[in-house]
Design an enzyme around this catalytic site. Structure first.
Site, PDB file in Angstrom:
ATOM      1  CE  LYS A  80      -3.981   1.785   2.632  1.00  0.00           C
ATOM      2  NZ  LYS A  80      -4.854   1.541   3.799  1.00  0.00           N
ATOM      3  CB  SER A 163      -8.139   3.316   2.604  1.00  0.00           C
ATOM      4  OG  SER A 163      -7.346   2.744   3.635  1.00  0.00           O
ATOM      5  CB  SER A 187      -8.469   0.412   5.570  1.00  0.00           C
ATOM      6  OG  SER A 187      -9.190   1.616   5.573  1.00  0.00           O
TER       7      SER A 187
END
Lengths: 505, 153
Positions: A80, A163, A187
């Site tokens: 990420k 996310s 997330s």
């Protein structure tokens, strides 16, 4: 696409170790897969091809010369974009950090390198991890690799969740077998559920946060995303462990002590808590069926189902958004455009430091980040801190006590990960609360510091008018109870495999 | 080798770092180097400026409140941002109202996920960032200084 390209990490690493496949070859395949699928999905925002291939060649050399090989030997991994790797851009999908290159690596990234993994590139996310759809990104939205069929299918595609939507989409589409995400309020688990893969939020403190760009530090945890529970555990074992650079990381002694008191439970001995309040929730029909099928299966293998109550569940979302926004307003105050990050060009000749800081932050942050900074500033300000922030921290205590009471009766808790499958891209853009509510079942684990896993469920049947988007269930365990979560997920994985075969037959 | 850069640390330290970072700036101003020690805004009126706004407890968010928060948060907004925030903040705070009305005095406030306190470790010296690394991401620098806008009238 050959079958080899979508191998789970364990199998891929085994083949590489045995000499069936070179690391360079496997890395090339992964890069080719990204080249083919990423233009549609936008899961990766940057691929580190040269660095990855150079490292692959080094690893091949290492194997041939007979050196010992790490547990993730040759496995390509997506990171990420809020995890630091020395010299690589780490943008948090924000204009504020669009040129930021960390001069150090996150502890988790260093541990991946020590385990002989290949860092393939960085994945898309909501700006500063604030969002539930991977839509609030300077790189544009990521698409869910699952396109629904049937009369209700949406043309522009579905959100992968967020996310960590880039990481989940990258794994689900077979670009990489493993990826890391971060989970502050769901997330990792929510995008894993939307994309049909496994995602784990570890116990708070089991994984070092050093080198993770902070959003809400008392809630943030880094965790793995994978296509099998075995892979999920493999990646978790590599990244977990105490770290002198993160004072909130749990010591090995502490973890072992807690694990010893939890003990080992077979599925037959397992008491599974069914959360009473969830039965009253508005759940999509496929999510409800996934829960029912999971319960049936667990009963069939001998587990005991026990109804438990978490009476403060209804307050979880408000509690979470107040605490997370307060911590975000505090954490993000470091972005002043002076040491690093975006600095605005203020036209006034005699612009003051304050003006330049305010303008830099105004230009650098996107709408959702601004919304949370403003909410946090409000909730922490004089006259309101007691009413909002402190009240939320009291509720956090109450929610934690609810869980403690439930875990006195049961070993794990079963519930949905999300109220519904993936939503169409852009569906919640105008309504922040509707978006926040997609996290209603995931935020509690962060507030209470508990480990929680999202497990995809293969439904045995669909109604003709239902879009076949992935659905998932979620399990919570007491602190340091990750092994219970892996055990349950492994059993359900077997069930999924036979459900899939049944559907094909 | 890991270098320990104080960029992403714990929330409890965040505001400290913000202040520290400003305190520790060495400012180049018209050729003179001035070491500035203190708050960015010289917040003598700290207690006053931290007030969210004189308004009743219904928590209605007006344009004035938004403008005031903007100053507290060092966040310059556009007119469009402001207008949408008036609505969004009102909605979110309205949603949170069910929570703010409860009597929760029996529960001790909990700010962390775990009950860890006073985590200690050996105070041994380790390598930290080099000057070059510390300046590597600065928007404007003239080694060994960071260049920032003027801070004195």
């Amino acid at each position: 696409m050959t079958q080899q390209e979508n191998l789970p990490a364990l199998e891929l690493s085994r083949r590489i170790r045995s000499g069936d496949l070179s690391v360079v070859e496997s890395t090339r395949r992964s890069l080719a897969e990204v080249a083919q699928r990423n233009p549609t999905l936008n899961a990766f925002v940057e691929v580190w091809s040269d660095a990855a291939l150079t490292r692959a060649a080094e690893l091949d050399h290492k194997r041939v010369s007979g050196e010992s090989t790490g547990p993730l030997f040759g496995v390509p991994i997506g990171l990420k974009s809020n995890l630091c790797v020395t010299g690589q851009l780490c943008t948090c999908a924000s204009k504020m950090l669009s040129n930021y290159r960390p001069t150090y690596s996150a502890t988790v990234c260093q541990r991946l390198l020590d385990a002989d993994a290949i860092l393939l590139g960085r994945t898309n996310m909501d700006e500063y991890a604030m969002g539930s759809g991977t839509e609030y990104s300077i790189y544009g939205p990521t698409r869910n690799p699952h396109f629904a069929s049937g009369p209700n299918a949406v043309l522009e595609g579905y959100s992968p969740g967020g996310s960590s939507g880039g990481s989940a989409a990258a794994v689900a589409s077979g670009m990489v077998p493993l990826a890391l995400g971060s989970d502050t309020g769901g997330s990792i688990r929510q995008p894993a559920a939307f994309c049909g893969v496994y995602g784990l939020k570890p116990t708070y403190g089991r994984v070092s946060r050093f080198g993770l760009v902070a959003y809400a530090s008392s809630l943030d945890q880094i965790g793995p995303i994978a296509t099998t529970p075995e892979d999920l555990e493999l990646l978790f074992q590599v990244i977990q462990g105490s770290d002198r650079l993160d004072a909130t990381s749990l010591s090995r002694e502490k973890v072992q002590q807690v694990e010893a008191t939890l003990g080992h439970k077979s599925l037959k001995q397992l008491r599974v808590g069914i959360i009473r309040e969830h039965a009253e929730q508005d759940l999509a029909p496929t999510v409800r069926r996934a829960l029912e099928e999971t319960k049936e299966y667990l009963k069939s293998v001998g587990a005991t189902l026990v109804e438990v109550s978490l009476p403060k569940q209804a307050q979880a979302i408000a509690t979470y958004y107040l605490i997370a926004s307060c911590e975000a307003a505090s954490n993000l105050s470091r972005y002043d455009g002076m040491h690093f990050g975006h600095r605005a060009q203020v036209p006034e000749k005699n612009a003051t430091l304050e003006q330049v800081i305010a303008a830099s932050r105004g230009e650098g942050f996107g709408a959702e980040v601004k919304r949370r900074i403003m909410l946090g500033t409000y909730a922490l300000s004089h006259g309101y801190a007691e009413q909002y922030y402190q009240q939320a921290t009291r509720m956090r205590q109450a929610i934690r006590q609810d869980f403690a009471a439930a875990f006195a009766e049961v070993d794990v808790l079963l519930g949905p990960t999300t109220p519904a499958p993936a939503f169409p891209i852009g569906a919640h853009r105008q309504d922040p609360i509707a978006m926040y509510l997609t996290d209603q079942f995931t935020v509690s684990a962060n507030l209470a510091g508990l480990p929680a896993i999202s497990v995809p469920i293969e439904l045995t049947n669909f109604q003709p008018d239902e879009s076949r988007l992935p659905v998932a269930v979620q399990f919570h365990a007491p602190p340091c109870g990750e092994s219970r979560l892996f055990a349950v997920a492994n059993a359900l994985h077997e069930r999924n495999q036979s459900a899939k075969l049944g559907a094909e037959a | 080798m890991k270098t320990c850069t104080p960029i992403f640390l714990l929330a409890s330290q965040a505001s400290f770092w913000f202040r520290f970072s400003i305190c520790s700036l060495i400012v180049t101003l018209g050729g003179r180097k001035i070491v500035r020690c203190g708050n960015p805004s010289g917040r003598e009126e700290n207690s006053k400026t931290m007030d969210a706004k004189p308004q009743d407890v219904t928590g209605e968010v007006t344009m004035d409140v938004v403008r005031h928060l903007e100053r507290l948060a060092y966040l310059q907004l556009s007119e469009v941002d402001r207008a949408s925030l008036v609505g969004d903040l009102s909605k979110v705070l309205g949603y949170a109202r069910s929570l703010t009305r409860l009597d929760l005095t029996e529960f001790e406030p909990q700010t962390h996920a775990m009950d860890q306190a006073n985590v200690m470790r050996a105070d041994d010296v380790q390598a930290s960032s080099t000057l070059e690394q510390a300046l590597a991401n600065a928007p404007q620098a003239a080694s060994p200084y960071l260049q920032v806008p003027r801070v004195l009238e």
